[in-house]
Write an enzyme that holds these catalytic residues in place. Structure first.
Site, mmCIF file in Angstrom:
data_model
loop_
_atom_site.group_PDB
_atom_site.id
_atom_site.type_symbol
_atom_site.label_atom_id
_atom_site.label_comp_id
_atom_site.label_asym_id
_atom_site.label_seq_id
_atom_site.Cartn_x
_atom_site.Cartn_y
_atom_site.Cartn_z
ATOM 1 N N HIS A 97 79.812 29.957 52.172
ATOM 2 C CA HIS A 97 81.047 29.517 51.523
ATOM 3 C C HIS A 97 81.682 28.392 52.348
ATOM 4 C CE1 HIS A 97 84.876 29.670 49.447
ATOM 5 N NE2 HIS A 97 85.472 29.666 50.629
ATOM 6 N N ILE B 187 63.895 9.506 31.358
ATOM 7 C CA ILE B 187 64.058 8.102 31.760
ATOM 8 C C ILE B 187 65.278 7.487 31.077
ATOM 9 C CG2 ILE B 187 63.023 5.783 31.581
ATOM 10 C CD1 ILE B 187 60.314 7.063 32.105
ATOM 11 N N GLY C 226 58.380 8.363 26.201
ATOM 12 C CA GLY C 226 57.370 9.252 26.788
ATOM 13 C C GLY C 226 56.296 8.447 27.505
ATOM 14 N N GLY D 117 44.246 0.681 42.955
ATOM 15 C CA GLY D 117 44.241 -0.718 42.541
ATOM 16 C C GLY D 117 45.544 -1.462 42.812
ATOM 17 N N GLY E 69 51.578 5.281 43.956
ATOM 18 C CA GLY E 69 51.512 5.431 42.503
ATOM 19 C C GLY E 69 52.800 5.084 41.793
ATOM 20 N N VAL F 30 64.030 3.885 15.747
ATOM 21 C CA VAL F 30 63.991 2.417 15.685
ATOM 22 C C VAL F 30 62.667 2.050 15.028
ATOM 23 C CG1 VAL F 30 63.908 0.308 17.063
ATOM 24 C CG2 VAL F 30 65.395 2.197 17.761
#
Ligand code: FAD
Ligand code: NAI
Length: 466
Positions: free
Chosen positions: A445, A185, A273, A34, A40, A238
């Site tokens: 290294h 986030i 979340g 859409g 995405g 909060v």
């Protein structure tokens, strides 16, 4: 009406990888998306734009602070936020166009519009003009992803009270950004705006940041971010936000209850979340229901409805792009009767802050909870020659191995390029390597990968460089 072997709903890392793999396997395939572009959340408003801003803001801070000057590079940088956003947008556009190219290459049709299941084998797509198209499919894959979880009492206005999408395109550097949630986030986008000059306060419900990470690694990252100037209010929540013209007043309480305090901010990022997204999907037409977290359950990517499959953020497991991608591959292999399999114990996670935190396998806390006897090898980046030369000495490499068999059970890295280094641990652990195996393998290294090797040596009691 068009008929396909497979119709996929959602064009994110789950959906677009499924479409490409289906085309490669010789199936006729359509992917319904859409949004105006494929890719995405990840490509449009997630992984890629956030990494673009993390990269640019890291260089800006290095130039504006003492880091460049200490290297003998004298510059007087000014921030051109519009250009920073523009280059982010250009990179994102070229990536989303790249997916369109791959669709053409592997003969996957992109059906533009919002899809809904309308009974077994039937998907109806409504385009931007409201025109409906019916698709028939032998198999339907749901890959509709996720959306930010809302916080009651802190309603988004998408102007001053924003989610991650808003925080990826602010028109100015905040004076004071309050971030709600010290997860991935919050730490990444909080870092971006702090580097660009904002005061950043992160309010977190738990008593630690980066939940789910190895506790020692999370604490080390928090110490670094605090030194960089980020403030943390842990064990706090909060409970309300009141907007005035140019600011927001937040009411913050101890998580366990108690006296509230008010915090003033000009921007508030809500990052507590994400939740699965299945709005308007017509699940009931094939007898499917989501669980109480809004999630569609699966067994080997099959839902309970025949020939309806589910992958990515909308189903169980970590909400990560590489997990969605791998599930897409496995799901397609299973649709064509092959034996795809994903090892859920070995999905790496990376927080792209500076230093980065990268992990794979079990944390110490998980091993303790399981009662498993384990040994630890640890090596600080302050003793790694490449990290020292580059003045990036924060953090450590930690290898957790089974006490008896020496099999590597977890690797946790806090440090420079940790996200790149963790790939080695993924390969080793997939092959059930012992820590001795890693310790015996010659590493180049000077590289940071030597820190991982030294940590593996440490698990065997003979770190040579610390
Ligand atoms: P999505 O990417 O969410 O895609 C689903 C798509 O389906 C969307 O484009 C949506 O428009 C479309 N859709 C939904 N319903 C319909 C419908 N009915 N009809 C048609 N189309 C529909 N993960 C990482 O691994 N690394 C990172 O660095 C990382 N950074 C992130 C940063 C941010 C700010 C955010 C928000 C997320 C980040 N993630 C990262 C997570 C990652 O973006 C997701 O795990 C990943 O995009 C999930 O892929 P998906 O295909 O399941 O869903
Ligand atoms: P998150 O789950 O990582 O962190 C959310 C944090 O908010 C948790 O620490 C939680 O305890 C806290 N919280 C919840 N309710 C709260 C409240 N009322 N007050 C204060 N704190 C509260 O979620 P986040 O950061 O929103 O990211 C969502 C998902 O996106 C991640 O789980 C991850 O899967 C994905 N992602 C991955 C990235 C990466 O791989 N680098 C980058 C960004 C996102």
């Amino acid at each position: 009406m068009s008929s396909y072997d497979v119709v996929i709903i959602g064009g994110g890392p789950g959906g677009y990888n499924a479409a490409i793999r289906a085309g490669q396997l010789g199936l006729s395939v359509a992917c319904v998306e859409g949004r105006e572009t494929l890719g995405g959340t990840c490509l449009n408003v997630g992984c890629m734009p956030s990494k673009a801003l993390l990269h640019a803001s890291e260089l800006y801070e290095a130039a504006v602070g003492e880091e460049f000057a200490n290297l003998g590079i004298e510059v007087k940088p000014t921030l051109n936020l519009a250009q920073m956003m523009k280059q982010k947008g250009e990179s994102v556009a070229s990536l989303t166009k790249g997916i369109e190219f791959l669709f053409r290459k592997y003969k996957a049709d992109w059906i533009k519009g919002w899809g809904r299941i309308a009974g077994p084998g039937k998907v109806i797509v409504t385009d931007a003009a409201g025109v409906e198209t019916e698709l028939q499919a032998k198999d339907i894959i749901i890959a509709t992803g996720s959306e930010p979880t809302p916080l009651p009492g802190v309603e988004l206005d998408h102007e001053r009270i924003i989610d991650s999408t808003g925080a990826l395109s602010l028109p100015e550097v905040p004076k004071h950004l309050v971030v709600i949630g010290a997860g991935v986030i919050g730490l990444e986008l909080g870092s971006v705006w702090r580097r660009l000059g904002a005061k950043v306060t992160v309010v977190e419900f738990l008593d630690h940041v980066a939940h789910g990470s190895d506790l020692e690694a999370g604490k080390t990252l928090q110490r670094s971010l605090t030194r960089q100037g980020m403030s943390f209010k842990l064990s706090s929540k909060v409970t309300s936000a009141v907007r005035s013209e140019n600011s927001v007043t937040l009411r913050v309480e101890p998580a366990a209850g108690g006296e509230a305090e008010l915090i003033e901010a000009d921007y508030v990022l809500v990052s507590i979340g994400r939740r699965p997204y299945t709005k308007g999907l017509g699940l009931e037409t094939v007898g499917l229901q989501v669980d109480k977290r809004g999630m569609l359950e699966n067994k080997g990517h099959r839902t309970e409805a025949p020939n309806v499959w589910v992958i990515g953020d909308v189903t169980s497991g970590p909400m990560l792009a590489h997990k969605a991608e791998d599930e897409a591959h496995v799901c397609l292999e299973r649709i064509v009767g092959k034996a795809g399999e994903l090892n859920y114990n070995l999905i790496p996670g990376v927080i792209y802050t500076r230093p980065e935190l990268a992990s794979v396998g079990k944390t110490e806390e998980q091993l303790k909870a399981e009662g498993r006897a384990y040994k630890v090898g640890k090596f600080p980046f302050s003793a790694n020659s490449r990290a020292k030369i580059n003045h990036e000495t924060e953090g450590f490499a930690k290898v957790l191995a089974d006490e008896r068999t020496d099999e590597v059970l977890g690797v946790h890295l806090v440090g420079p390029s940790a996200g790149e280094l963790i790939g080695e641990a993924c390969v080793a652990m997939e092959f059930a390597a012992s820590s001795e195996d890693i310790a015996l393998i010659c590493h180049p290294h000077p590289t940071r990968s030597e820190a991982l090797r030294q940590a593996a040596m440490g698990a065997n009691g003979h770190t040579t460089q610390a």
